[in-house]
Design an enzyme around this catalytic site. Sequence first.
Site, PDB file in Angstrom:
ATOM      1  N   PRO A 189      15.746  -7.358  -9.509  1.00 22.55           N
ATOM      2  CA  PRO A 189      16.617  -6.961 -10.615  1.00 22.55           C
ATOM      3  C   PRO A 189      15.903  -5.964 -11.527  1.00 22.55           C
ATOM      4  CG  PRO A 189      16.399  -9.357 -10.460  1.00 22.55           C
ATOM      5  CD  PRO A 189      15.392  -8.778  -9.541  1.00 22.55           C
ATOM      6  N   SER A 191      15.520  -5.683 -14.620  1.00 22.97           N
ATOM      7  CA  SER A 191      14.717  -6.187 -15.749  1.00 22.97           C
ATOM      8  C   SER A 191      13.303  -6.567 -15.310  1.00 22.97           C
ATOM      9  CB  SER A 191      15.399  -7.403 -16.374  1.00 22.97           C
ATOM     10  OG  SER A 191      15.443  -8.444 -15.430  1.00 22.97           O
ATOM     11  N   GLU A 388      -4.990  20.908   5.823  1.00 19.68           N
ATOM     12  CA  GLU A 388      -5.319  19.737   4.995  1.00 19.68           C
ATOM     13  C   GLU A 388      -6.207  20.226   3.857  1.00 19.68           C
ATOM     14  OE1 GLU A 388      -4.507  16.220   4.923  1.00 19.68           O
ATOM     15  OE2 GLU A 388      -5.469  16.766   3.031  1.00 19.68           O
ATOM     16  N   HIS A 456       2.712  17.361   3.310  1.00 20.79           N
ATOM     17  CA  HIS A 456       2.394  15.924   3.324  1.00 20.79           C
ATOM     18  C   HIS A 456       1.649  15.557   2.050  1.00 20.79           C
ATOM     19  CE1 HIS A 456       3.369  14.337   7.481  1.00 20.79           C
ATOM     20  NE2 HIS A 456       4.009  15.484   7.327  1.00 20.79           N
ATOM     21  N   GLU A 481       3.053   7.190  10.979  1.00 18.03           N
ATOM     22  CA  GLU A 481       1.610   6.991  11.139  1.00 18.03           C
ATOM     23  C   GLU A 481       1.171   5.575  10.767  1.00 18.03           C
ATOM     24  OE1 GLU A 481       0.350  10.199   8.659  1.00 18.03           O
ATOM     25  OE2 GLU A 481       0.239   8.961   6.871  1.00 18.03           O
TER      26      GLU A 481
HETATM   27  C1  NOJ Z   1      -2.023  12.380   6.409  1.00 21.71           C
HETATM   28  C2  NOJ Z   1      -0.805  12.986   7.013  1.00 21.71           C
HETATM   29  O1  NOJ Z   1       0.353  12.247   6.704  1.00 21.71           O
HETATM   30  C3  NOJ Z   1      -1.005  13.051   8.503  1.00 21.71           C
HETATM   31  O2  NOJ Z   1       0.173  13.500   9.128  1.00 21.71           O
HETATM   32  C4  NOJ Z   1      -2.172  13.926   8.797  1.00 21.71           C
HETATM   33  O3  NOJ Z   1      -2.423  13.872  10.183  1.00 21.71           O
HETATM   34  C5  NOJ Z   1      -3.427  13.473   8.058  1.00 21.71           C
HETATM   35  N1  NOJ Z   1      -3.152  13.240   6.686  1.00 21.71           N
HETATM   36  C6  NOJ Z   1      -4.533  14.502   8.147  1.00 21.71           C
HETATM   37  O4  NOJ Z   1      -4.205  15.637   7.418  1.00 21.71           O
END
Ligand code: NOJ
Length: 682
Positions: A189, A191, A388, A456, A481
């Site tokens: 809920p 609250s 990344e 991501h 994942e």
């Molecule tokens: C997290 C991401 O969600 C995934 O897809 C990726 O392989 C790894 N990071 C490495 O960048």
Amino acid sequence: MWMRRPTRYLVLGTAYAAFAAGAAAQDPLRVASPDGRNEVSVEVREGRLQYGIRRDGRMIIMPSVLGFEFRGAPRLRDSLRIMGSSRSSTDTTWTQPWGEVARVRDHHNELRVSVVEAVMPQRRFGVVFRAFNDGVGFRYEFPAQPAIGEFEIMDELTQFAMANEARTWWIPSNISRLDRSEMLYASSPVSRLDSVQTPLTMESQEGTFIVIHEANLVDYPRMFLAGPREQNRTLRAALAPWKDGVKVRGRAPFQTPWRTIQMASRAEDLVPSLLGLNLNPPNVLPGTEWIKPMKYIGIWWGMHIGTMTWNSGPKHGATTETTKRYIDFAAANGIGGVLVEGWNIGWDGDWIKNGEVFSFTQPYPDYDLKGLATYARSKGVKLIAHNETSGGTVNYEKQMDGAYALYQSLGIDAIKSGYVADTTPEGHSHYSQFMVRHHRRAIETAAKHHIMLDVHEPIHDTGERRTYPNMMSREGARGMEYNAWGGEGGNPPEHETILFFTRLLSGPMDFTPGVFDILIERGTGRPRRPDEPRIRTTLAKQLALYITIYSPLQMAADLPENYEKQPAFQFIRDVKVDWDTTRVLHGKIGDYVLVARKARNSPEWFIGAMTDEEARSFDVPLSFLPAGQSYVAEIYADGPNAHWLTNPLPVTISSRPVNSATRLRIAMAPGGGQAVRIRPAQ
Ligand code: NOJ
């Protein structure tokens, strides 16, 4: 396309005149949606500006306070008075370059309220309300004025006082490690909420579905909702901070993102969610012909199940040889792209801490970037570059323009970026104004180089894709994942049926469906122990996810070898990723979803159905098909005795003639689903 020009008329000064004449109270200002069902009222009570929302005459949001807390300046909340207001109406229809639907109608009535402090420093601001048939949006505006120059906001005081004890589906936002939104949803809920992320989906006691989110997040931090503390059921806007605790640095003129309250009488009517798109500015890109939704495979799942590594060494995934094999597989199966992770220098050591180390142009020696780009081109396949950043945006921005130019020169027109970090190396929140500014720069730079983005660990989607249609997809929830390594043993069977009515309302998700090796044993060469994570679905449900979880960049996530000789893979070959029409046929949050989508520029329809751990069946009238035409339904159903836990693999593939008068029986196993392609009969 038909279009009516906005009309605008002013009633400036009337309320101010009433105040000046000493009238005790002003009548609330009101604005209703074109169908009259949703109504916003705005008034000043005891010096505080408040808004409330009714639907069909019933309170949804009780009078709720608006305002701001500043650093070095008095709070802007008390001693306010309304100076004037103006109204306008809009009814236009616009076409998306890609999406869950092709055409979107923006039909709303607008009320602008101008407010001033009755005491020094007599600051002025405005609040703009827009009432649509599917909800309400409002935002603050600070006009340029001597009393507000540069400012620092410490808190936005916006409240959402829920009228009754609504049921909510939520993920938290107040744990020290934010986990970037990758959590399982809980339900309680309103609250009881402490601090939660948006979109926050609620069902009121009389059965109205309400979703609080935001739209057009530019140069401002992401909004969370702090739970009721002083007043029961009153949620408060909470903003992600810079390192020093400041939430917003700005200078007037300035406007905030829209705060959105989507409303529907049935859960099914929440999808497709278009309110936020209508509150974003139209496309600014001169041409969008280079922006193309596609399916892709990737050197990716191997890293998550441990058969490959991102870093250099004997298990390095991103080798020239492996990438060629993936390109060949994509070309042979009509898959548009190949994502390659771990191709660039920077992954060695603890990569999560390598935010200042990554190169976005220099490949590992066993990865021939240029040769592979040429090879991919020769096969009609696109390489997708992986960037990344581990949250190191300064390092990334130094290289961004050059890297994107290199990719463009190689014909790489899509990037999957990643921001694995809870704070930036400088100490700002992952969701701060600092990061919002970074993401906007990335979108603009990518657009300049004709590059599509799949982000991501993103900031949540607030409809940026309308203005920049190269902003394609993002993660921002718990995806596939977690089935490889998630602590709780994988996502529970109900997970995607909640995502559909929560996270997915903000925009597309790169969930990465389609793992066929459900027990994850063929890839690793060994059976999983019972305590290890696995995929808690049937195989037919993996196919259904292509329809239910919308993404214009849609992955076939498994290792290519796991698709070989699998008849069910034909569905992934055939399924489309861009839609003209979307209809939710049945849906109950956390239980089941059945959705039909018509492909864009194609006569084909697809149905995706998924259930939680309960077996369920439905009779689905195919009345959405044009009458008098003959179709063939290719059906991928849970096979005999299929069960997500004990028997996930059987899929029965069949086909039958159908037309608009057919009622299709869709039966799903526990944790199962069904995927259907409906194509014209020859
Ligand atoms: C997290 C991401 O969600 C995934 O897809 C990726 O392989 C790894 N990071 C490495 O960048």
